[in-house]
Design an enzyme around this catalytic site. Structure first.
Site, short mmCIF file in Angstrom:
data_model
loop_
_atom_site.label_atom_id
_atom_site.label_comp_id
_atom_site.label_asym_id
_atom_site.label_seq_id
_atom_site.Cartn_x
_atom_site.Cartn_y
_atom_site.Cartn_z
N ASP A 1 2.70 1.89 -2.80
CA ASP A 1 1.48 2.68 -2.92
C ASP A 1 1.26 3.41 -1.61
O ASP A 1 1.59 2.90 -0.53
CB ASP A 1 0.27 1.82 -3.24
CG ASP A 1 -0.90 2.68 -3.70
OD1 ASP A 1 -0.84 3.18 -4.83
OD2 ASP A 1 -1.84 2.88 -2.91
N THR A 2 0.73 4.61 -1.71
CA THR A 2 0.47 5.44 -0.54
C THR A 2 -1.02 5.77 -0.49
O THR A 2 -1.58 6.26 -1.47
CB THR A 2 1.28 6.75 -0.61
OG1 THR A 2 2.66 6.43 -0.74
CG2 THR A 2 1.07 7.60 0.63
#
Length: 197
Positions: free
Chosen positions: A75-76
Site C-alpha cells: 500500500d502507498t
C-alpha cells in the site's frame, strides 16, 4: 520433485505489476483484495499504510485458502505532515492535493507485506521524501487535463508528467510509483520464495 509455490500479487494496481516485471518477477496470479481502505480515526500515515498492506494480503490468503502460496501485498500513502492525502477519484480531489503539495516536501510511505505458504509473515515500511516545486494554477490545470491523477495517491503520478514537478527526491523512487523493489525482493527471498529457473 515438489512444485514451486505460486506467487500471488494481492493488488489492483497495474503499476505494481509493471514494477515487479521490471525486475524479472512475474506473479503466477493477481487477485484484487476487497477491503475497506478508509483510515481509522486518528490513524497516522505510516500505520495506515502498514495496516492496509497486511489486510490486503490476509484477505487474499483467506479467499484462496491452501491455493494461496506466497501472497505479496503493498500500500502507498502520500502524507503531508500527519495528513493522509486521498487517492484522487475526482478532479477536485486532485486539485486540492496538488495545491497542498505545491512548493512543499511530503512523504510517501510504502508498506510491503508478504505471507508465506507456511504461515510466516514479513513486512517492511519504506518512506521517501519528495519535494514539489511551486506550481502555478496553469500548471495544475494542464496536469489535471492529462487525467494521470485518476486513482493516484496524492493526486499525481511521478512516473508521468508530474515528474516535472519534482526537483528532488530522497529515498526509493519505485516506492513513490507504488512498490519499493529492493525491500520487496528481500522480503520474498527471506521467506524462501525464488523465481522460476
Amino acid at each position: 520433485m515438489a512444485s514451486r509455490p505460486t506467487l500471488v500479487l494481492a493488488s489492483s494496481s497495474p503499476r505494481r505489476l509493471d514494477l515487479l516485471r521490471q525486475i524479472g518477477i512475474q506473479p503466477d496470479r493477481i487477485e484484487h483484495p476487497d477491503i475497506d481502505e478508509a483510515a481509522a480515526p486518528g490513524e497516522l500515515p505510516r500505520a495506515h499504510a502498514a495496516r492496509l498492506a497486511a489486510a490486503k494480503a490476509e484477505a487474499v490468503a483467506v479467499a484462496l485458502g491452501s491455493a494461496a502460496g506466497f501472497v505479496l501485498a503493498a500500500d502507498t500513502v502520500v502524507a503531508c505532515g500527519r495528513r493522509i492525502l486521498p487517492k484522487a477519484l475526482l478532479e477536485s480531489d486532485a486539485r486540492r492535493c496538488l495545491r497542498l503539495l505545491s512548493g512543499r516536501r511530503h512523504r510517501v510511505h510504502g508498506a510491503v507485506y508478504v505471507l508465506a505458504p507456511d504461515g510466516r509473515r514479513a513486512a517492511r515500511l519504506v518512506t521517501t521524501m519528495v519535494q514539489f516545486k511551486r506550481l502555478t494554477e496553469a500548471e495544475i490545470a494542464d496536469y489535471l487535463a492529462t487525467g494521470e491523477w485518476k486513482g493516484k495517491a496524492g493526486g499525481y503520478a511521478i512516473q508521468g508528467r508530474a515528474a516535472g514537478f519534482v526537483p528532488t527526491i530522497n529515498g526509493s523512487y519505485p516506492n513513490v510509483v507504488g512498490l519499493p523493489l529492493v525491500e520487496t525482493m528481500a522480503l520474498l527471498g527471506g521467506l524462501g520464495w525464488r523465481p522460476a529457473a
